[in-house]
Enzyme design. Structure first.
Site, PDB file in Angstrom:
ATOM      1  N   HIS A 196      50.680  34.675  84.380  1.00 53.49           N
ATOM      2  CA  HIS A 196      51.462  33.716  83.601  1.00 53.49           C
ATOM      3  C   HIS A 196      50.979  33.668  82.138  1.00 53.49           C
ATOM      4  O   HIS A 196      51.777  33.842  81.202  1.00 53.49           O
ATOM      5  CB  HIS A 196      51.333  32.332  84.249  1.00 53.49           C
ATOM      6  CG  HIS A 196      52.102  31.259  83.553  1.00 53.49           C
ATOM      7  ND1 HIS A 196      53.342  30.832  83.952  1.00 53.49           N
ATOM      8  CD2 HIS A 196      51.816  30.525  82.447  1.00 53.49           C
ATOM      9  CE1 HIS A 196      53.778  29.885  83.138  1.00 53.49           C
ATOM     10  NE2 HIS A 196      52.871  29.674  82.213  1.00 53.49           N
ATOM     11  N   GLU A 197      49.696  33.470  81.965  1.00 51.76           N
ATOM     12  CA  GLU A 197      49.175  33.351  80.594  1.00 51.76           C
ATOM     13  C   GLU A 197      49.293  34.668  79.835  1.00 51.76           C
ATOM     14  O   GLU A 197      49.498  34.681  78.619  1.00 51.76           O
ATOM     15  CB  GLU A 197      47.738  32.837  80.597  1.00 51.76           C
ATOM     16  CG  GLU A 197      47.555  31.453  81.225  1.00 51.76           C
ATOM     17  CD  GLU A 197      48.488  30.387  80.663  1.00 51.76           C
ATOM     18  OE1 GLU A 197      48.913  30.507  79.489  1.00 51.76           O
ATOM     19  OE2 GLU A 197      48.811  29.447  81.410  1.00 51.76           O
ATOM     20  N   GLU A 216      57.931  30.305  77.674  1.00 49.49           N
ATOM     21  CA  GLU A 216      57.795  30.125  79.120  1.00 49.49           C
ATOM     22  C   GLU A 216      58.625  31.166  79.873  1.00 49.49           C
ATOM     23  O   GLU A 216      58.243  31.587  80.968  1.00 49.49           O
ATOM     24  CB  GLU A 216      58.230  28.710  79.492  1.00 49.49           C
ATOM     25  CG  GLU A 216      57.859  28.292  80.889  1.00 49.49           C
ATOM     26  CD  GLU A 216      56.353  28.129  81.114  1.00 49.49           C
ATOM     27  OE1 GLU A 216      55.569  28.213  80.144  1.00 49.49           O
ATOM     28  OE2 GLU A 216      55.967  27.949  82.280  1.00 49.49           O
ATOM     29  N   HIS A 248      52.595  34.852  78.192  1.00 42.00           N
ATOM     30  CA  HIS A 248      52.578  34.182  76.883  1.00 42.00           C
ATOM     31  C   HIS A 248      51.866  35.043  75.832  1.00 42.00           C
ATOM     32  O   HIS A 248      52.355  35.232  74.713  1.00 42.00           O
ATOM     33  CB  HIS A 248      51.824  32.846  76.974  1.00 42.00           C
ATOM     34  CG  HIS A 248      52.560  31.756  77.689  1.00 42.00           C
ATOM     35  ND1 HIS A 248      53.760  31.264  77.251  1.00 42.00           N
ATOM     36  CD2 HIS A 248      52.248  31.038  78.797  1.00 42.00           C
ATOM     37  CE1 HIS A 248      54.156  30.281  78.060  1.00 42.00           C
ATOM     38  NE2 HIS A 248      53.268  30.131  79.010  1.00 42.00           N
TER      39      HIS A 248
END
Lengths: 492, 492
Positions: free
Chosen positions: B258-259, B288, B262
C-alpha cells in the site's frame, strides 16, 4: 523596554527552533538519508539556510538591539543580547546569496568527499575543495573587513580567540609533546594489543551502556552509526553517532564516550535556556573540553579502564589481555598512527597542529588545494616519522573541510587545554574520584562539570567560564603536566 | 512576463524545499525522534509552519499571480499557477497565529493519542481532541466564508469535490456493499487461517523485496517501522514505514505494498517537476487509488497471491495453508474486524463511511468529542454486527484526527472508486496482466500507471486525470463490479 526584549526573544526563539531543524537535516543526511536524495537535500539545506540568514539579518533585530543597548542588567538577558548581536552582525556582513551557495555546495561536497575517501581518489575531491575554499575566503573577507581573514572564521567556533594567540599556545605545547613522544614511543610499542574479533552488535550495546554511565539521557537522544562520529542538536533532542569496527572495539567505545561528552553538555544546560542563544554550548573549544575530559582524563584513566576491562571480558570473552594493568597500557598505547580520531593523547594535538597550519595556508592563499596532499604528506612524515600510505589515511580522512569548517580544527587542541585545566580542578574538588571511576561511576565528575561548566550554556565567555570553574585563566600547563605524568609512568 | 514567472518559481521552489523539510520532520517524529523531545518538536514544527505560512501568504505571490493571469499558455505553467493560487488564497484566509497553533497542538496531540491508544484511555485524549476540533472549525470557518465548513476542509485533500457529491457516491455504494457482505460473510468465515509465528526480521526482508517488485526505488527512499504505516516526501526522498506483528505477516506485507503504491507514485512523477507544485501527487484520492490498486486489485489477485504463496513458504516454512487456492482465500478472508487498516475489501469502505459521517458531525458541531466514543461504538455495532471491545479497536485506532486531518478519510473510498476505474482500464490495456502477476511481476501494470497517471503529478485535476486514463469520468460502477465478481466467486 521589556516589551522590546520579549518581542526580540519571541522572534529569536523561532530562529533557534529553525536552526535545530537545520541541524537535524545534517544528522539525517549522515545517518538515514537515501543516497539518491543528495541533490534535493542540497536545495533543502540552501532553502532553510536562506531563511535563517534572512532572520539573522532582519533589520528588526537591529532595532531591538538598539532599543535595548545598555538598558539591560540581568546577566542572562545581557548574554542573550550579546550572542544575538554577534549573529546579527555576522549575517549582515555575509550576502544572502553567498550563504545559500555555501550551504548548497557543502551539502553536495559531503557526499563527494565520502566517495573520494572510499575510492582513495583525491583528484575527485579537488574541484569541490577548491570551490569551498574560494567561497569561505570570500566569506572571510566579508566578515573580516580590515582584519585577518582566518581570525574572522575562528570567531564562529571560538569567539574571542585569534590565530596569533593560538599560535603562541600551540608553540608552547609543541616541543613538550615532541619530547614526550620521543621518551615513550619505544616502550609504548611493546604495549599489548587486542586480538580477535569483537561482535559489532555487542559493541553498540556497550556503547549504549557507556553513554548512560557518562550521563547521556537517551530518552532525549539516540545513538546511530555514521562514517564520522558526531553529536547534533540542543535542548530535548541531542543525538550522537558512533562507528564500529570488528577488530577495534576502542574505536566505538571512545568515540561514544567522546560524543556523549558533547551531548551531555547540551543536555545539562539549564532547561530555562532552551531555544535561546544562551541555551547552547558556548564554544567549540569548551565543547571539546567536555568530550575530551570524558574520553581521556576520565575514560582512559587507570581507575576507569579497570572497570571497563571487566565489562569487556564479560561481553567479548578472552581478547588476549590478561590483567587490568596490561589493559590500561593497551588503551593508552602510543603510536604514530595516521588517523586523528584514533590518535593517542600524546600524538593527538600534533594531528591538530598540522591541520591548523595547512588550513591557515589554504585560507590565506599560500597553499592551493591541488598542493594540499603533498603538503599534508610532507608534514606528516616530518612530525610522525611515517609516510602516508593512502589518502584516506591522509588529507581525505576528515569530513570538516568538505563542510566548509575552516577555523574549527584548532578548537580541538584548545579543548584539550581546557580539559587539562578542568581536570586539575576536578581532582582537587573530588578526592574520591578514582574510587568512583573504579566502580564505573563518573557520575560525581560529570555532576561537577554540570555545576561548574555545563549548566551555564552561553552565559559566560569561554575564558570567563574556565576561569570561574578553575580559579585561573586557561593555560596549557595542566595538560602538559597531566600528559607527562601519565605517559612517563606508563611507558618510561 | 517570463521574468515574473521565473521569479515566482524561484520563490516557490524554496517554499517547496521547506515543505519537504517540514514533511520530513513528521517522518522523523514517527520513526526516530526521542520520546522526550515532544515539546521542543512542537515548537520546531510551529516555527517552520509559520515560515511556510508567511511565504504562502506573501503579497509578492499576489503580485506575480496578477501579472501572469491569463498571459500563460503552457499547460505546466498554467497548472503551477493554479496550484500556487489555491495555496496563496488558503494562506491569506487563515491567520498565521492559527496556523502556528494548529501545527504545535497537532504535534503534541500525536504523542497524546499514541499514549491514550496504548493505555486504552479515551478520556486522556478527549481534551486534546476537543482543542483540535475547535481549531479546525475555526480554520474551516476562515476558509469557507459563506460556504460549507466541511467542504472547505475537503479541498485540502481532494480539490473540487464536496460532501454532497461524496454523500451521493457513497450512498450508491453502500447498499451494494452491505448486500455483498451478507452474501459472502458466512462462507468467508470458513476460509483457512494462518498458524504459527512469522519472524519479524524475515517480514521486513520480504517487505523490502515486495517494495522493489512494486517499483519502489530504495536508493531514493527507505523503509522503517512506525505505529501507523505512511509514505512521506516527494522527489528524490520518498520514505515509507510499515509495521510487523509476529502472528500476522499480512499486516506488514499489505501495508508495505500500500505505502509503496503511494511512494512510487511520487517517485514516478516527471523529475522536471521536482520541487514545483506540479511535482507532487494531485490529490489524496488519486494517491489512494495508486496505493489501493497495488494492494488489492494487483496484490490480492489470484495470480499474484499464487506467486506470494511460494515466497512465503520459502521464507516462513509451513504455516498451515497447503494450496495456492486456499492461500488466495486466506488473503481475501472477509470478516467484520475492528481495524480499518486491516479490513478486507468488502468491509473497508464501511469503515470509511463511518468516519466520514462522524467527522462531518464533529466539524458541524452536531457531535461533541465527548460523545464520539459512544457514537462510534453504536455505529460500528449497527454496520458490522460486532461490539467494539476496547478503544484501540474503536475510536482511538487511527492517527488522523490527532493530526487535525478532518476531510481526509473520504478520500480513501474515493481512491478505491478511482482504483476500480483504473483497474478496468488496465485490464483492457494489458491482456497478459495475470501472467505477469503470476510471475510476481507487476512491472507492466505499474508502468501503465506511470504513463497514464503518475508521471503527470499535479498537471491535471483529479477528474481530468482519471477521465484521460480511463476514457470516462470517475464512477463507482467498476469498483462494485470488481468486488462483486471477485468475492462471489471466492465465497458464494
Amino acid at each position: 523596554m521589556m516589551t522590546a526584549y520579549a518581542e526580540l526573544m519571541a522572534f529569536q526563539r523561532q530562529t533557534e527552533a529553525l536552526a535545530q531543524i537545520a541541524g537535524r537535516l545534517g544528522w539525517d543526511q549522515e545517518t538515514v538519508m537515501p543516497p539518491g536524495a543528495m541533490h534535493q537535500r542540497a536545495e533543502e539545506k540552501a532553502a532553510i539556510e536562506a531563511v535563517l540568514h534572512a532572520r539573522r539579518a532582519d533589520p528588526r533585530l537591529g532595532d531591538w538591539l538598539a532599543t535595548l543597548a545598555d538598558k539591560v542588567q540581568d546577566p542572562v538577558m545581557v548574554a542573550n543580547l550579546r550572542l544575538i548581536r554577534r549573529q546579527h552582525e555576522r549575517a549582515t556582513r555575509v550576502p544572502a546569496a553567498l550563504a545559500a551557495t555555501l550551504a548548497r555546495e557543502t551539502s553536495i561536497a559531503q557526499r563527494v568527499w565520502a566517495d573520494a575517501r572510499a575510492n582513495e581518489d583525491v583528484a575527485a575531491f579537488l574541484p569541490t575543495l577548491e570551490r569551498i575554499v574560494a567561497l569561505r575566503r570570500e566569506e572571510a573577507a566579508a566578515l573580516a573587513g580590515d582584519g585577518d581573514a582566518y581570525d574572522a572564521l575562528l570567531q564562529d567556533y571560538e569567539p574571542g580567540t585569534s590565530a596569533a594567540a593560538l599560535t603562541d599556545m600551540f608553540g608552547a605545547l609543541r616541543p613538550h609533546l615532541v619530547d614526550l613522544r620521543h621518551r615513550v614511543i619505544d616502550k609504548a610499542r611493546a604495549a599489548p594489543v587486542l586480538t580477535g574479533a569483537f561482535d559489532e552488535a555487542q559493541q553498540m550495546a556497550l556503547a549504549a551502556e557507556l553513554a548512560g554511565v557518562f550521563g547521556y539521557r537517551q530518552e532525549m537522544g539516540r545513538i546511530d552509526r555514521a562514517v564520522h562520529p558526531f553529536s547534533s542538536g540542543s535542548g530535548q533532542d541531542v543525538r550522537i553517532t558512533t562507528r564500529t569496527e570488528a577488530s577495534d572495539p576502542f574505536n566505538c567505545i571512545y568515540s561514544t564516550i567522546h560524543e556523549v561528552g558533547h551531548a551531555a553538555y547540551e543536555q545539562m544546560i539549564d532547561p530555562a535556556h532552551h531555544l535561546t542563544p544562551v541555551g547552547q554550548g558556548v564554544s567549540m573549544g569548551v565543547h571539546e573540553s567536555q568530550s575530551r575530559i570524558c574520553e581521556n582524563q576520565l575514560g582512559r584513566s587507570r581507575a576507569f579502564t579497570g572497570w571497563l576491562y571487566g565489562q569487556m571480558r564479560a561481553r567479548f570473552g578472552d581478547f588476549g589481555i590478561t590483567t587490568e594493568e596490561a589493559f590500561y597500557q593497551t588503551v593508552n598505547r602510543v603510536s604514530a598512527g595516521f588517523i586523528r580520531t584514533e590518535a593517542d593523547e600524546v600524538h593527538y594535538n600534533l594531528h591538530v597542529l598540522l591541520r591548523f597550519d595547512l588550513e591557515q595556508a589554504l585560507i590565506s592563499g599560500d597553499l592551493l588545494a591541488r598542493d594540499l596532499e603533498a603538503a599534508w604528506n610532507d608534514r606528516f612524515l616530518a612530525d610522525f616519522g611515517t609516510a602516508i600510505d593512502c589518502p584516506s589515511h591522509g588529507c581525505l580522512q576528515d569530513v570538516h573541510w568538505s563542510l566548509g569548517l575552516f577555523g574549527y580544527f584548532p578548537t580541538y587542541t584548545l579543548g584539550n587545554v581546557y580539559a587539562g585545566c578542568l581536570h586539575a580542578a576536578l581532582r582537587a574538588a573530588l578526592p574520591g574520584l578514582d574510587d568512583d571511576l573504579a566502580r564505573g561511576d563518573p557520575g560525581p565528575a560529570t555532576a561537577w562539570l554540570g555545576e561548574n561548566i555545563r549548566k551555564f550554556g552561553g552565559l559566560y565567555t569561554p575564558g570567563e567560564l574556565i576561569t570561574r570553574a578553575t580559579g585561573s585563566p586557561p593555560d596549557e600547563g595542566p595538560l602538559l603536566a597531566y600528559l607527562s605524568e601519565k605517559f612517563t609512568t606508563l611507558f618510561d
